[in-house]
Structure formats: C-alpha cells, structure tokens
Design an enzyme around this catalytic site. Structure first.
Site, PDB file in Angstrom:
ATOM      1  N   LEU A  59       0.856  -1.159   0.020  1.00  0.00           N
ATOM      2  CA  LEU A  59       0.004   0.038  -0.031  1.00  0.00           C
ATOM      3  C   LEU A  59       0.927   1.111   0.245  1.00  0.00           C
ATOM      4  O   LEU A  59       1.850   1.287   0.561  1.00  0.00           O
ATOM      5  CB  LEU A  59      -0.953   0.060   1.202  1.00  0.00           C
ATOM      6  CG  LEU A  59      -2.114  -0.981   1.166  1.00  0.00           C
ATOM      7  CD1 LEU A  59      -2.821  -0.785   2.656  1.00  0.00           C
ATOM      8  CD2 LEU A  59      -3.346  -0.444   0.343  1.00  0.00           C
ATOM      9  N   ASP A  60       0.354   2.306  -0.567  1.00  0.00           N
ATOM     10  CA  ASP A  60       1.229   3.585  -0.728  1.00  0.00           C
ATOM     11  C   ASP A  60       1.217   4.037   0.719  1.00  0.00           C
ATOM     12  O   ASP A  60       0.418   3.598   1.600  1.00  0.00           O
ATOM     13  CB  ASP A  60       0.589   4.731  -1.635  1.00  0.00           C
ATOM     14  CG  ASP A  60       0.737   4.191  -3.028  1.00  0.00           C
ATOM     15  OD1 ASP A  60       1.374   3.655  -3.291  1.00  0.00           O
ATOM     16  OD2 ASP A  60      -0.485   4.707  -3.758  1.00  0.00           O
ATOM     17  N   PRO A  61       2.270   4.987   1.231  1.00  0.00           N
ATOM     18  CA  PRO A  61       2.277   5.434   2.434  1.00  0.00           C
ATOM     19  C   PRO A  61       1.079   6.397   3.084  1.00  0.00           C
ATOM     20  O   PRO A  61       0.644   6.147   4.043  1.00  0.00           O
ATOM     21  CB  PRO A  61       3.525   6.442   2.218  1.00  0.00           C
ATOM     22  CG  PRO A  61       4.472   5.803   1.403  1.00  0.00           C
ATOM     23  CD  PRO A  61       3.478   5.050   0.438  1.00  0.00           C
ATOM     24  N   MET A  62       0.792   6.943   2.060  1.00  0.00           N
ATOM     25  CA  MET A  62      -0.840   7.453   2.186  1.00  0.00           C
ATOM     26  C   MET A  62      -1.875   6.848   2.633  1.00  0.00           C
ATOM     27  O   MET A  62      -2.696   7.147   3.437  1.00  0.00           O
ATOM     28  CB  MET A  62      -1.120   8.676   1.243  1.00  0.00           C
ATOM     29  CG  MET A  62      -2.378   9.421   1.390  1.00  0.00           C
ATOM     30  SD  MET A  62      -2.922  10.058  -0.162  1.00  0.00           S
ATOM     31  CE  MET A  62      -4.365   8.739  -0.540  1.00  0.00           C
ATOM     32  N   ALA A  63      -2.018   5.564   2.041  1.00  0.00           N
ATOM     33  CA  ALA A  63      -3.077   4.597   1.967  1.00  0.00           C
ATOM     34  C   ALA A  63      -3.103   3.919   3.646  1.00  0.00           C
ATOM     35  O   ALA A  63      -1.936   3.778   4.235  1.00  0.00           O
ATOM     36  CB  ALA A  63      -3.072   3.674   1.082  1.00  0.00           C
TER      37      ALA A  63
END
Length: 311
Positions: A42-46
C-alpha cells in the site's frame, strides 16, 4: 521445551504515513524473525489491510497476491497532482467552476471506469521501466511512458459528495470531494481511476484518502495494529491450513499419504482433475502438506510446506 518459531499469515491494518516495508520491519521486530514477506503493498498515504506471510507461510503469498481488492477512497475533483494522490505536488487546479460536475455527469464519468478497462498506471508507481522504478524516473524529471494494462473494476460507486473550497498554493479553489467504494482486480490503481474521472469531467482529480478494506475473503476488521504494544502478534497468526481452506478446494490425506506427499512420492486420490491450487491437508495433524494439482488421480505438488520439527 523450546517454543517453535512463528509461522502463519498475519492480517495487519496499516496506518497512514508509513510504507508497507516499514510494516514488515515492525513485524520482524515484534516476532523476532527475519523471514516475513507481504502479498502486495500500500502507498504510504493509504491505510488498511496488508497480508503478511511469516516463516514458511511466506510460500502462500504467491497465491494471495492476485486476489481481488476492495477500497474506500475520497476523490477530489478540481485539483491534479503529479502522483494522482495527496502526497504529490499540485500540477493543475482549475477547480469545478467551469465544469459540469452534476450527479449525472459524475456518474457518467465513473461508469466509464467500470467493467473490463484498459488503464494506464499512475506515473509515480512501482512499475519497472527498463529495470528502474517509474517513481524513481519521475522524481528525477525523466519522461515516464507506461503501457496500459487490462484490469477489471467490478464496483465503482459514489457514496457521498461534498462541495467545498480549499487552498492550493495560497489560492482558493472550489472542489468536490467524492467518497467512493471500489472493488477491483489485482493491479488496478485507484489513483488512476481518480485521475481518469477528473480528466473525463475536465476538472482534474486526485485521491485525498484511500483505505483497503478487503483482499479476497479477508477483511480489515480482522486485522491487527502492529504499533499497539498490547497486540499479541504471535497469537494473531492464522495457520496456513486455515488460510488455504478459505481459498482453495481441499483433498484430505491419511497419515501415510501425507508423509508420502511430503517425501516427494506419488500419491493417488479419488479426485477430479484440477489445475489447482488444491490444498492437501493431513487429516490426523490438521496440517497443510502442500498446494497441489490433480492429474488422472495423482497429486502433483505446486508448493510444498515443511513438516514441523517433531511432527
């Protein structure tokens, strides 16, 4: 008596602001084990569901990566970024003043992204171009051209909308925030869905929030918080046999057949042909011996699982 090393599948609820690799590092520290992998990042933002494989259960991860995913997300119409999400730098902020963003127009743009579609992944992504990650090339200012890929979006639904004003580089911009639910095949970029909806509406768009809620039959409500010191991480490990039963058809083996399969010998069963994976389960030990295919009544190993010490 020495405690056996940890082994199993771990469902983790990733918090915002850290990478998936950081989550793996935390799991390694909490379990005192280096052999830990993941079934998709998962992306860091997610936030949301990450599936980790611990010990020999890392062998299951190959069979989990391709499972369908479900997300909740927020799409902001009116502002584009270079990464198609809130971690990126704004590249355009036309707002929504001169665009048709009626419910009907939004539904038409969203509907165009449902079903089997050809999607160009986000430029800032982990896809490799000539052996280099696309996000590395993009951050160095190099041109990144990614090929489209065929993905399936089985559900893309707007659940709420909010019209509001936000500040972009010191300027007030009228935007619309759309809360959405997306169910899709593995390899789908929800960021790219947001980008393409914004392009269709002429407003630009990016994600301001993304949460993975489901991976195949697994749900984030069953996941643990690794940053909570009160979490008993070892107790949260799901046995590979229980995971396999949820995903694959099963063939049950008596102790002799289970040992023969583990030893690489031919095992015959009364079972229809199946390309697999089929979970071969030792009945007495209730243990996953391997993932197999069935050909003319004979089991062929796809992935084997080691017999626990002392078993």
């Amino acid at each position: 008596m020495l405690e056996s090393p940890p082994d199993g599948i771990l469902l983790v609820d990733k918090p915002q602001g850290i990478s998936s690799h950081r989550v793996v590092s935390i799991a390694r520290r909490r379990l005192g084990l280096k052999k830990i992998g993941h079934a998709g990042t998962l992306d860091p933002m997610a936030t949301g569901l990450l599936i980790l494989g611990v010990g020999s259960s890392t062998r299951l991860l190959t069979h989990l990566v391709g499972l369908d995913k479900t997300y909740t997300a927020t799409i902001r119409l009116g502002v584009s970024t270079d990464s198609d999400d809130a971690d990126g730098t704004p590249t355009a902020a036309p707002g929504i003043v001169d665009a048709d963003v009626s419910d009907a127009a939004v539904e038409q743009a969203v509907a165009a992204q449902r079903g089997r579609i050809d999607q160009v992944p986000s430029t800032v992504s982990a896809i490799k171009v000539d052996g280099r990650r696309a996000y590395d090339l993009a951050r160095k200012g190099e041109e990144v051209v990614l090929r489209s890929r065929s993905v399936t979006v089985s559900r893309f639904e707007v659940t709420d909308r909010r019209d509001r004003t936000v500040s972009v580089d010191g300027e007030d911009v009228r935007v619309v925030d759309l809360d959405v639910v997306v169910a899709c095949s593995s390899g789908t970029y929800v960021r790219a869905l947001a980008r393409d909806v914004g392009a269709a509406l002429g407003t630009g768009a990016h994600l301001t929030a993304l949460r993975r809620t489901e991976v195949g039959p697994f749900v984030v409500d069953d996941a643990v918080d690794l940053e909570d010191d009160a979490t008993d991480v070892r107790a949260a490990l799901a046995r590979p046999v229980d995971i396999a039963r949820r995903l694959f058809p099963t063939v049950t083996l008596d102790p002799v057949a289970a040992k023969d399969l583990a030893d690489g010998k031919r095992v015959r069963v009364e079972q229809p042909d199946d390309d697999g994976p089929v979970a071969a389960v030792a009945s007495a030990a209730d243990r996953l011996v391997g993932l197999v295919s069935v050909r003319r009544g004979q089991l062929r190993v796809i992935t084997n699982f080691p017999t626990p010490t002392g078993a």
